[in-house]
Design a protein around this motif. Structure first.
Motif, PDB file in Angstrom:
ATOM      1  N   ASP A  86       0.817  -1.221   0.000  1.00 36.64           N
ATOM      2  CA  ASP A  86       0.000   0.000   0.000  1.00 36.64           C
ATOM      3  C   ASP A  86       0.848   1.268   0.000  1.00 36.64           C
ATOM      4  O   ASP A  86       0.440   2.291  -0.541  1.00 36.64           O
ATOM      5  CB  ASP A  86      -0.919   0.008   1.236  1.00 36.64           C
ATOM      6  CG  ASP A  86      -1.831  -1.210   1.263  1.00 36.64           C
ATOM      7  OD1 ASP A  86      -2.566  -1.418   0.287  1.00 36.64           O
ATOM      8  OD2 ASP A  86      -1.786  -1.962   2.264  1.00 36.64           O
ATOM      9  N   VAL A  87       2.011   1.203   0.638  1.00 35.35           N
ATOM     10  CA  VAL A  87       2.847   2.393   0.756  1.00 35.35           C
ATOM     11  C   VAL A  87       4.318   1.965   0.860  1.00 35.35           C
ATOM     12  O   VAL A  87       4.617   0.842   1.276  1.00 35.35           O
ATOM     13  CB  VAL A  87       2.435   3.233   1.997  1.00 35.35           C
ATOM     14  CG1 VAL A  87       2.696   2.469   3.290  1.00 35.35           C
ATOM     15  CG2 VAL A  87       3.153   4.575   2.014  1.00 35.35           C
ATOM     16  N   ARG A  88       5.232   2.860   0.468  1.00 32.11           N
ATOM     17  CA  ARG A  88       6.672   2.604   0.582  1.00 32.11           C
ATOM     18  C   ARG A  88       7.249   3.394   1.753  1.00 32.11           C
ATOM     19  O   ARG A  88       6.708   4.438   2.140  1.00 32.11           O
ATOM     20  CB  ARG A  88       7.395   3.003  -0.703  1.00 32.11           C
ATOM     21  CG  ARG A  88       6.993   2.221  -1.927  1.00 32.11           C
ATOM     22  CD  ARG A  88       7.687   2.741  -3.174  1.00 32.11           C
ATOM     23  NE  ARG A  88       9.131   2.622  -3.067  1.00 32.11           N
ATOM     24  CZ  ARG A  88       9.975   3.042  -4.015  1.00 32.11           C
ATOM     25  NH1 ARG A  88       9.516   3.623  -5.116  1.00 32.11           N
ATOM     26  NH2 ARG A  88      11.282   2.893  -3.867  1.00 32.11           N
ATOM     27  N   VAL A  89       8.354   2.912   2.305  1.00 28.78           N
ATOM     28  CA  VAL A  89       9.031   3.666   3.361  1.00 28.78           C
ATOM     29  C   VAL A  89       9.618   4.942   2.758  1.00 28.78           C
ATOM     30  O   VAL A  89       9.976   4.968   1.578  1.00 28.78           O
ATOM     31  CB  VAL A  89      10.136   2.835   4.046  1.00 28.78           C
ATOM     32  CG1 VAL A  89       9.568   1.603   4.703  1.00 28.78           C
ATOM     33  CG2 VAL A  89      11.246   2.471   3.062  1.00 28.78           C
ATOM     34  N   PRO A  90       9.733   6.025   3.533  1.00 29.82           N
ATOM     35  CA  PRO A  90      10.288   7.280   3.003  1.00 29.82           C
ATOM     36  C   PRO A  90      11.781   7.166   2.708  1.00 29.82           C
ATOM     37  O   PRO A  90      12.453   6.244   3.175  1.00 29.82           O
ATOM     38  CB  PRO A  90      10.019   8.273   4.133  1.00 29.82           C
ATOM     39  CG  PRO A  90       9.942   7.442   5.371  1.00 29.82           C
ATOM     40  CD  PRO A  90       9.333   6.139   4.946  1.00 29.82           C
ATOM     41  N   SER A  91      12.274   8.116   1.946  1.00 30.39           N
ATOM     42  CA  SER A  91      13.676   8.069   1.514  1.00 30.39           C
ATOM     43  C   SER A  91      14.647   8.506   2.608  1.00 30.39           C
ATOM     44  O   SER A  91      15.850   8.294   2.494  1.00 30.39           O
ATOM     45  CB  SER A  91      13.875   8.957   0.280  1.00 30.39           C
ATOM     46  OG  SER A  91      13.493  10.296   0.569  1.00 30.39           O
ATOM     47  N   LYS A  92      14.140   9.112   3.669  1.00 33.28           N
ATOM     48  CA  LYS A  92      14.987   9.581   4.771  1.00 33.28           C
ATOM     49  C   LYS A  92      14.505   8.983   6.079  1.00 33.28           C
ATOM     50  O   LYS A  92      13.300   8.875   6.321  1.00 33.28           O
ATOM     51  CB  LYS A  92      14.950  11.113   4.849  1.00 33.28           C
ATOM     52  CG  LYS A  92      15.866  11.698   5.911  1.00 33.28           C
ATOM     53  CD  LYS A  92      15.756  13.210   5.941  1.00 33.28           C
ATOM     54  CE  LYS A  92      16.632  13.798   7.042  1.00 33.28           C
ATOM     55  NZ  LYS A  92      16.504  15.281   7.127  1.00 33.28           N
TER      56      LYS A  92
END
Length: 450
Positions: free
Chosen positions: A95-101
């Protein structure tokens, strides 16, 4: 071991929070910083429900997110890469990806432990022979059982060593050897991926530490600076290789340069690690890992009973044919599914490869089935120096005829390969494996080099 398990839970704890945890390009990260980063990531996950896809190319950031998931008992979806086509194929799986930071922790704490459920699930995606993503679900219990197996089998050998790697942590081999096993045993990991031979030489020369290299056949056979590495042989305690067969010239070359011979670990995403070998003195047989039992079925296929399976009491029947020796050691004879039909005749792609390698001009070879009006076999070949000279001086037709003449000594003319591709390196995926799909793609080019 820093990591302990009981019936239902795992716990990871440090006595000294200033103990080194990972070596990043910015410096050594201590356990306290890593634990705080994990808790910050866990706070972010608390605010995001649903299935979260975990892909981070940076090993340190990946390890933080991975344990944040586990500390909350959340399931993890692990793609092999973050390419647009890959993510599109997996769009129904998350459903969602982890953030880049990495998120900041709202309040710093001095806690020494992380804990979670052993029933958390991970979904890996393997390419298989077709190249299409295939989900394989594992529990953290299975992976931590394998960590205990690795420590029991190899822990004494690599005591006091730091870990460096050429492989991605997004696949089970890299995840075990560069994230779970080091953290569980308190070994420091160098988070910078080794991509070029000179990088490994720099690491071995840099800090006076002993190192363990986690590699793949594709990377190990491309190490063209063995003379330079041999000058640092005391700094290289062990080398692991997994993901596919290691060409037999590699152990010979490493031994010739007074370097440790790679330990080849055989297994799969479905089974986990099964066995290992180290071709120090020409031995080809594999030895089962501690706690793993193997046998050959009546059809000569490998059957495995292992604590790395979902049910340790179940037996997993593989696709690999084997020959059993004494004390459970065994030889791999190739995959059962490599038998194809050409002109109504059955032929083993493995046998074609083995016999082709006996020709002096062939260094490495992979066979694939080319389907059409008439099915045929294609060969993708890396030539030896003498083979390359023959190609340059005598031309493709002469080389092709010589290869076909050699193959006709073993196979009927109707099944002998008619199409050839000469390459400098075999096509590999992110896991260092050669798939049938990648081989077949080489034969779709407009320009033929048969």
């Amino acid at each position: 071991m820093l990591l302990k398990t009981n019936t239902n839970c795992w716990e990871l704890s440090w006595q000294a929070l200033n103990a080194p945890c990972m070596q990043t390009p910015q410096g050594v990260v201590c356990a306290q910083q890593w634990l705080n980063d994990v808790r910050g990531a866990a706070q972010w996950l608390d605010d995001h429900s649903g299935r979260v896809l975990l892909y981070r190319s940076d090993l340190y950031e990946f390890s933080v997110w991975f344990f944040a998931f586990l500390s909350l008992g959340r399931d993890i979806v692990l793609p092999s890469n973050d390419k647009p086509v890959t993510l599109a194929e997996l769009s129904q799986s998350y459903d969602v990806r982890v953030p880049s930071k990495l998120p900041d922790l709202s309040e710093q704490q001095q806690l020494q432990t992380l804990s979670g459920s052993l029933d958390s699930q991970l979904t890996f995606f393997t390419s298989g022979s077709s190249g299409k993503p295939k989900p394989v679900i594992k529990t953290i219990r299975q992976l931590l059982n394998e960590v205990e197996t690795l420590e029991a089998t190899f822990g004494e050998l690599i005591a006091g060593s730091r870990i460096v790697s050429t492989v991605t942590h997004q696949h089970i081999y890299g995840l075990l050897f560069t994230v779970l096993w080091p953290l569980a045993s308190g070994r420091v990991v160098n988070t910078q991926l080794i991509e070029y031979p000179e990088q490994l030489a720099e690491v071995l020369a840099d800090d006076g530490q002993r190192h363990v290299l986690v590699g793949s056949p594709a990377h190990l056979q491309r190490l063209d600076n063995l003379d330079e590495l041999s000058a640092r042989n005391e700094a290289l305690k062990a080398i692991f290789s997994s993901g596919g067969p290691l060409p037999e010239q590699v152990p010979i070359d490493f031994k010739k340069h007074d370097l440790v011979v790679p330990i080849e670990v055989y297994g799969s995403t479905e089974t986990g690690g099964i066995a290992w070998r180290q071709r120090n003195n020409g031995g080809e047989a594999f030895t089962p890992l501690v706690g793993v039992k193997v046998r050959a079925t009546e059809h000569g296929v490998l059957a495995v009973t292992s604590p790395h399976l979902a049910n340790p009491e179940d037996e997993f029947i593989s696709e690999d044919q084997i020959k059993i020796e004494q004390q459970g050691r065994f030889h791999l004879l190739g995959r059962k599914d490599t038998v194809v039909k050409i002109a109504e005749k059955r032929v083993s792609l493995n046998e074609v490869e083995r016999f082709t390698l006996q020709q002096d001009w062939v260094s490495q070879v992979k066979a694939c089935l080319l389907e059409g009006k008439r099915n045929e076999i294609g060969l993708v070949i890396i030539l030896t120096d003498s083979g390359r000279k023959a190609l340059e001086s005598e031309g493709r037709f002469a080389v092709r005829q010589a290869l076909r003449h050699h193959l006709q000594q073993r196979f009927e003319k109707v099944v002998v390969p008619k199409r050839f591709r000469y390459v400098s390196a075999l096509p590999i995926n992110d896991a260092g494996k050669v798939t049938q799909a990648a081989l077949q793609n080489l034969f779709t080019d407009v320009t033929r080099n048969d």
